[in-house]
Design a protein around this motif. Structure first.
Motif, PDB file in Angstrom:
ATOM      1  N   LEU A 175       2.541   5.900  -2.985  1.00 30.71           N
ATOM      2  CA  LEU A 175       3.726   7.030  -2.924  1.00 30.71           C
ATOM      3  C   LEU A 175       3.662   8.256  -3.985  1.00 30.71           C
ATOM      4  O   LEU A 175       3.620   9.146  -3.471  1.00 30.71           O
ATOM      5  N   HIS A 176       3.323   7.744  -5.132  1.00 29.35           N
ATOM      6  CA  HIS A 176       3.179   8.796  -6.139  1.00 29.35           C
ATOM      7  C   HIS A 176       1.601   8.956  -6.627  1.00 29.35           C
ATOM      8  O   HIS A 176       1.543   9.523  -7.728  1.00 29.35           O
TER       9      HIS A 176
ATOM     10  N   THR B 248      -1.946  10.600  -6.953  1.00 33.39           N
ATOM     11  CA  THR B 248      -2.348  11.978  -6.794  1.00 33.39           C
ATOM     12  C   THR B 248      -2.602  12.322  -5.548  1.00 33.39           C
ATOM     13  O   THR B 248      -2.127  13.510  -5.241  1.00 33.39           O
ATOM     14  N   PHE B 249      -3.131  11.623  -4.740  1.00 33.37           N
ATOM     15  CA  PHE B 249      -3.440  12.052  -3.228  1.00 33.37           C
ATOM     16  C   PHE B 249      -3.018  10.879  -2.409  1.00 33.37           C
ATOM     17  O   PHE B 249      -3.683  10.072  -1.860  1.00 33.37           O
ATOM     18  N   PRO B 250      -1.790  10.885  -2.010  1.00 32.27           N
ATOM     19  CA  PRO B 250      -0.682   9.736  -1.451  1.00 32.27           C
ATOM     20  C   PRO B 250      -1.596   9.612  -0.075  1.00 32.27           C
ATOM     21  O   PRO B 250      -1.733   8.332   0.379  1.00 32.27           O
ATOM     22  N   LYS B 251      -1.750  10.490   0.659  1.00 29.48           N
ATOM     23  CA  LYS B 251      -2.009  10.369   1.911  1.00 29.48           C
ATOM     24  C   LYS B 251      -3.507   9.557   2.143  1.00 29.48           C
ATOM     25  O   LYS B 251      -3.924   8.699   2.816  1.00 29.48           O
ATOM     26  N   VAL B 252      -4.437  10.040   1.287  1.00 31.49           N
ATOM     27  CA  VAL B 252      -5.920   9.443   0.993  1.00 31.49           C
ATOM     28  C   VAL B 252      -5.638   8.032   0.787  1.00 31.49           C
ATOM     29  O   VAL B 252      -6.276   7.283   1.327  1.00 31.49           O
ATOM     30  N   CYS B 253      -4.855   7.877  -0.231  1.00 30.80           N
ATOM     31  CA  CYS B 253      -4.394   6.335  -0.730  1.00 30.80           C
ATOM     32  C   CYS B 253      -3.984   5.548   0.241  1.00 30.80           C
ATOM     33  O   CYS B 253      -4.714   4.464   0.606  1.00 30.80           O
ATOM     34  N   ILE B 254      -2.960   5.990   1.152  1.00 26.96           N
ATOM     35  CA  ILE B 254      -2.469   5.010   2.223  1.00 26.96           C
ATOM     36  C   ILE B 254      -3.471   5.013   3.158  1.00 26.96           C
ATOM     37  O   ILE B 254      -3.846   3.777   3.560  1.00 26.96           O
ATOM     38  N   HIS B 255      -4.243   5.942   3.587  1.00 23.55           N
ATOM     39  CA  HIS B 255      -5.247   5.909   4.641  1.00 23.55           C
ATOM     40  C   HIS B 255      -6.272   4.995   4.345  1.00 23.55           C
ATOM     41  O   HIS B 255      -6.726   4.144   5.058  1.00 23.55           O
TER      42      HIS B 255
ATOM     43  N   VAL C  45       0.977  -1.187  -0.035  1.00 22.89           N
ATOM     44  CA  VAL C  45      -0.042   0.074   0.065  1.00 22.89           C
ATOM     45  C   VAL C  45       0.773   1.245  -0.051  1.00 22.89           C
ATOM     46  O   VAL C  45       0.630   2.062  -0.941  1.00 22.89           O
ATOM     47  N   GLN C  46       1.789   1.098   0.892  1.00 24.64           N
ATOM     48  CA  GLN C  46       2.600   2.516   0.936  1.00 24.64           C
ATOM     49  C   GLN C  46       3.603   2.581  -0.258  1.00 24.64           C
ATOM     50  O   GLN C  46       3.628   3.926  -0.863  1.00 24.64           O
ATOM     51  N   SER C  47       4.028   1.805  -0.781  1.00 23.66           N
ATOM     52  CA  SER C  47       4.775   1.855  -2.007  1.00 23.66           C
ATOM     53  C   SER C  47       4.040   2.143  -3.141  1.00 23.66           C
ATOM     54  O   SER C  47       4.603   3.106  -4.179  1.00 23.66           O
ATOM     55  N   SER C  48       2.907   1.459  -3.525  1.00 24.60           N
ATOM     56  CA  SER C  48       2.118   1.857  -4.394  1.00 24.60           C
ATOM     57  C   SER C  48       1.366   3.206  -4.221  1.00 24.60           C
ATOM     58  O   SER C  48       1.302   3.743  -5.424  1.00 24.60           O
TER      59      SER C  48
END
Length: 182
Positions: free
Chosen positions: A34-35, A37-44, A29-32
């Motif tokens: 990372l780039h 558009t909205f990385p914080k939203v993606c990770i969360h 999740v974190q590596s995917s």
């Protein structure tokens, strides 16, 4: 006492292996994201996802499922607001609900396509998925157009919710674009 010690170490070993199994998912999740558009939203959003996520394809599927869920929740929220809205707001909410419904339809088509990826038709299927997610993003953006003239709490509240749906959908598109052959 010996039984207790064996039980204790068995539980410890099981919890350690569960932690080791969970780590690659979080790392993926974190590596995917990372780039994205909205990385914080993606990770969360994806680190909270309940379900198997051990491959990039499973992660893209999870992202689409999250987007569908958020869109459905937003549509239900809009429907609940229509009861209290004035006439102008009701019209904008009706249009917005329809746009979000179209977005859900496009996202569901994408989900179906990604579940059935095949080597021989991979490029075609990916093109379909990318087109449908892009259309979903357009629907989500169009939804907000009807609120540009309306002042007050409804516009800000709806904008926040629809923008959140657009963010998770944008991240899903990013993750789809990163997929390789099945």
């Amino acid at each position: 006492m010996a039984t207790f010690i064996i039980f204790f170490f068995t539980i410890l070993a099981l919890s350690s292996s569960a932690t080791v199994m969970a780590s690659p998912t979080l790392e993926l999740v974190q590596s995917s994201c990372l780039h994205a558009t909205f990385p914080k939203v993606c990770i969360h959003t994806l680190s909270l996802y309940k379900g198997p996520v051990t491959t990039p394809r499973e992660l893209a599927l999870a992202a689409i499922k999250v987007s569908i869920s958020r869109a459905i929740n937003t549509s239900e929220y809009l429907s609940s607001l229509r009861k209290e809205a004035n006439q102008r707001e009701k019209g904008a909410m009706k249009d917005c609900t329809s746009q979000i419904g179209d977005s859900v339809d496009d996202l569901r088509k994408t989900l179906g396509e990604l579940k059935e990826l095949k080597r021989g038709t991979f490029r075609w299927q990916m093109s379909n998925a990318e087109t449908w997610v892009s259309a979903a993003l357009t629907d989500e953006d169009t939804c907000l157009d009807g609120f540009k003239e309306i002042e007050g709490w409804v516009r800000a509240d709806v904008k926040r919710k629809v923008t959140n749906v657009a963010k998770v959908t944008s991240n899903a598109l990013y993750l789809i674009n990163r997929l390789d052959h099945p």
